[in-house]
Design an enzyme around this catalytic site. Structure first.
Site, PDB file in Angstrom:
ATOM      1  N   LYS A   1     -10.028  -8.144  -8.239  1.00  0.00           N
ATOM      2  CA  LYS A   1     -11.432  -7.705  -8.152  1.00  0.00           C
ATOM      3  C   LYS A   1     -12.340  -8.561  -9.026  1.00  0.00           C
ATOM      4  O   LYS A   1     -13.504  -8.754  -8.704  1.00  0.00           O
ATOM      5  CB  LYS A   1     -11.562  -6.215  -8.466  1.00  0.00           C
ATOM      6  CG  LYS A   1     -10.902  -5.357  -7.389  1.00  0.00           C
ATOM      7  CD  LYS A   1     -11.461  -3.960  -7.243  1.00  0.00           C
ATOM      8  CE  LYS A   1     -10.848  -3.311  -5.994  1.00  0.00           C
ATOM      9  NZ  LYS A   1     -11.150  -1.891  -5.830  1.00  0.00           N
TER      10      LYS A   1
ATOM     11  N   LYS B   1      -3.604  -7.487   2.147  1.00  0.00           N
ATOM     12  CA  LYS B   1      -3.592  -6.064   2.537  1.00  0.00           C
ATOM     13  C   LYS B   1      -4.908  -5.666   3.221  1.00  0.00           C
ATOM     14  O   LYS B   1      -5.965  -6.230   2.935  1.00  0.00           O
ATOM     15  CB  LYS B   1      -3.275  -5.159   1.341  1.00  0.00           C
ATOM     16  CG  LYS B   1      -4.444  -4.807   0.478  1.00  0.00           C
ATOM     17  CD  LYS B   1      -4.203  -3.538  -0.357  1.00  0.00           C
ATOM     18  CE  LYS B   1      -5.527  -3.114  -0.970  1.00  0.00           C
ATOM     19  NZ  LYS B   1      -5.734  -1.743  -1.284  1.00  0.00           N
TER      20      LYS B   1
ATOM     21  N   LYS C   1     -10.644  -1.459   2.535  1.00  0.00           N
ATOM     22  CA  LYS C   1     -11.949  -0.909   2.910  1.00  0.00           C
ATOM     23  C   LYS C   1     -13.061  -1.911   2.675  1.00  0.00           C
ATOM     24  O   LYS C   1     -14.034  -1.945   3.396  1.00  0.00           O
ATOM     25  CB  LYS C   1     -12.265   0.288   1.996  1.00  0.00           C
ATOM     26  CG  LYS C   1     -11.736   1.597   2.438  1.00  0.00           C
ATOM     27  CD  LYS C   1     -12.427   2.686   1.623  1.00  0.00           C
ATOM     28  CE  LYS C   1     -11.429   3.613   0.981  1.00  0.00           C
ATOM     29  NZ  LYS C   1     -11.166   3.346  -0.427  1.00  0.00           N
TER      30      LYS C   1
END
Ligand code: ATP
Ligand code: LTN
Length: 332
Positions: free
Chosen positions: A114, A196, A199
């Site tokens: 992130k 992966k 969202k």
């Protein structure tokens, strides 16, 4: 309560749930309700570790709550609530932050990923995210935490924090166990099958949202990246096909051998269509139930309030004891 084991899990209201969230986590939460005491949470405080538009976050949080209900969480059987409604999470978070090491947090792959994705906002909350997650779990002394494979590292850290606290202050926290499904624990992006499904992916074709309509789902599967062979077999190096086979297998219950023989001699086109149809038909009742529930905002808010009250009552007892253990003066 009774002597059943306690389950806790959470999901971020960062958008509509993906097929990855569903197969890796949420779909398993409903069936656990009969065997365990279950507590489920929409973790809006975790969501603001990356920039959120306030109005959108508010909408997404209530939608996530309704989606969990549409996926089978029954507010009569489980405690379902919004994290920011229950102050004990923030309170315990601080104490656990003081029992978490900088080095441990630095090793978290989600933090590294992130930080790379948001280089202009590597904030302290993003760094200490796993301590808050540990607080969510330990505030209830949960035994088991059903999550997808990507959360395993965070859960290991939660276990370490619990053990460290127990050593420093005397045995108190239950050391939680991960509960990761055998199949579906890591659903991959349809466009980059080595990554992966997430969202917050910018490419809508990479992600199946559980509220996508049937045509959209089929279209996204048709465009899924595969390989230049034409054989539906599960094999190393065939990431795209392996992912589609995992999805199909998790939804239909068929094993890989059965899927291979079902599509022997057929092309990827037929297979992709079958996967799309199976997924869309499976998700149809979720979509219908969500549409019904989301019309009744006042009912949803009542459920949120009742859930928060139960969660507070439960966690308050535990967090008060923690306050005492670390040496805070009792309020009397
Ligand atoms: P974000 O993209 O905002 O980081 P996310 O899609 O990774 O979100 P979370 O809210 O962080 O979703 O995760 C909710 C649950 O879904 C967790 O238990 C997580 O392990 C699981 N999960 C997330 N992505 C997948 C996936 N691709 N396959 C299986 N499980 C997943
Ligand atoms: N970090 C989790 C969400 C989460 C969670 C939790 C999961 C926050 N608190 C407690 C299980 C238990 C994620 O899915 N990214």
């Amino acid at each position: 309560m009774n002597d059943k084991k306690l389950i806790f899990s959470g999901i971020q209201p960062t958008g509509t749930f993906t097929l990855g969230n569903y197969l890796g986590a949420v779909r398993n939460w409903g069936p656990l309700q009969d065997e365990y005491n279950c507590i489920y949470c929409v973790v809006d405080m975790h969501a603001i570790t990356v920039r959120q538009d306030p109005a959108k976050l508010r909408r997404n949080t209530l939608d996530s709550y309704a989606l969990l209900m549409a996926c089978g969480i029954d507010v009569e059987k489980s405690i379902l609530f919004i994290q920011s409604h229950v102050k004990t999470h923030a309170e315990l978070n601080w104490i656990l932050c003081c029992n978490t090491q900088f080095g441990e947090l630095s090793r978290m792959t989600q933090f590294k990923d992130k930080s790379k994705r948001h280089p202009d906002d590597i904030n302290a909350g993003l760094f200490t995210y796993p301590s808050l997650m540990a607080a969510d779990i330990l505030a209830y002394n949960a035994d088991l935490v059903p999550v997808g494979a990507d959360q395993k590292q965070h859960l290991e850290l939660a276990r370490n924090i619990a053990q460290r606290f127990n050593q420093r202050y005397g045995d108190f926290f239950t050391v939680p166990e991960p509960y990761i499904p055998e199949k579906g624990a890591r659903i991959m992006s349809l466009q980059e099958p080595a990554k992966k499904m997430s969202k917050s992916d910018d490419n809508p074709n990479a992600v199946i949202l559980i509220l996508d309509d049937k045509d959209t789902i089929i279209r996204k599967f048709k465009r899924a990246v595969t390989d230049s062979e034409a054989e539906v077999v599960y094999r190393d190096g065939k990431d795209g096909i392996n992912n589609l086979m995992t999805i199909y297998s998790t939804i239909t219950g068929k094993d890989y051998a059965a899927i291979e023989s079902e599509f022997a001699g057929k092309g990827y086109g037929d297979f992709k269509l079958a996967v799309g149809e199976a997924v869309a038909d499976h998700l149809e009742p979720v979509r219908t139930e969500f549409a019904r529930l989301s019309q009744d905002k006042s009912y949803l808010k009542e459920c949120c309030a009742a859930g928060a009250e139960k969660a507070l009552r439960y966690s308050q007892r535990i967090v008060s004891k923690v306050y005492h253990k670390v040496g805070f003066v009792d309020k009397g």
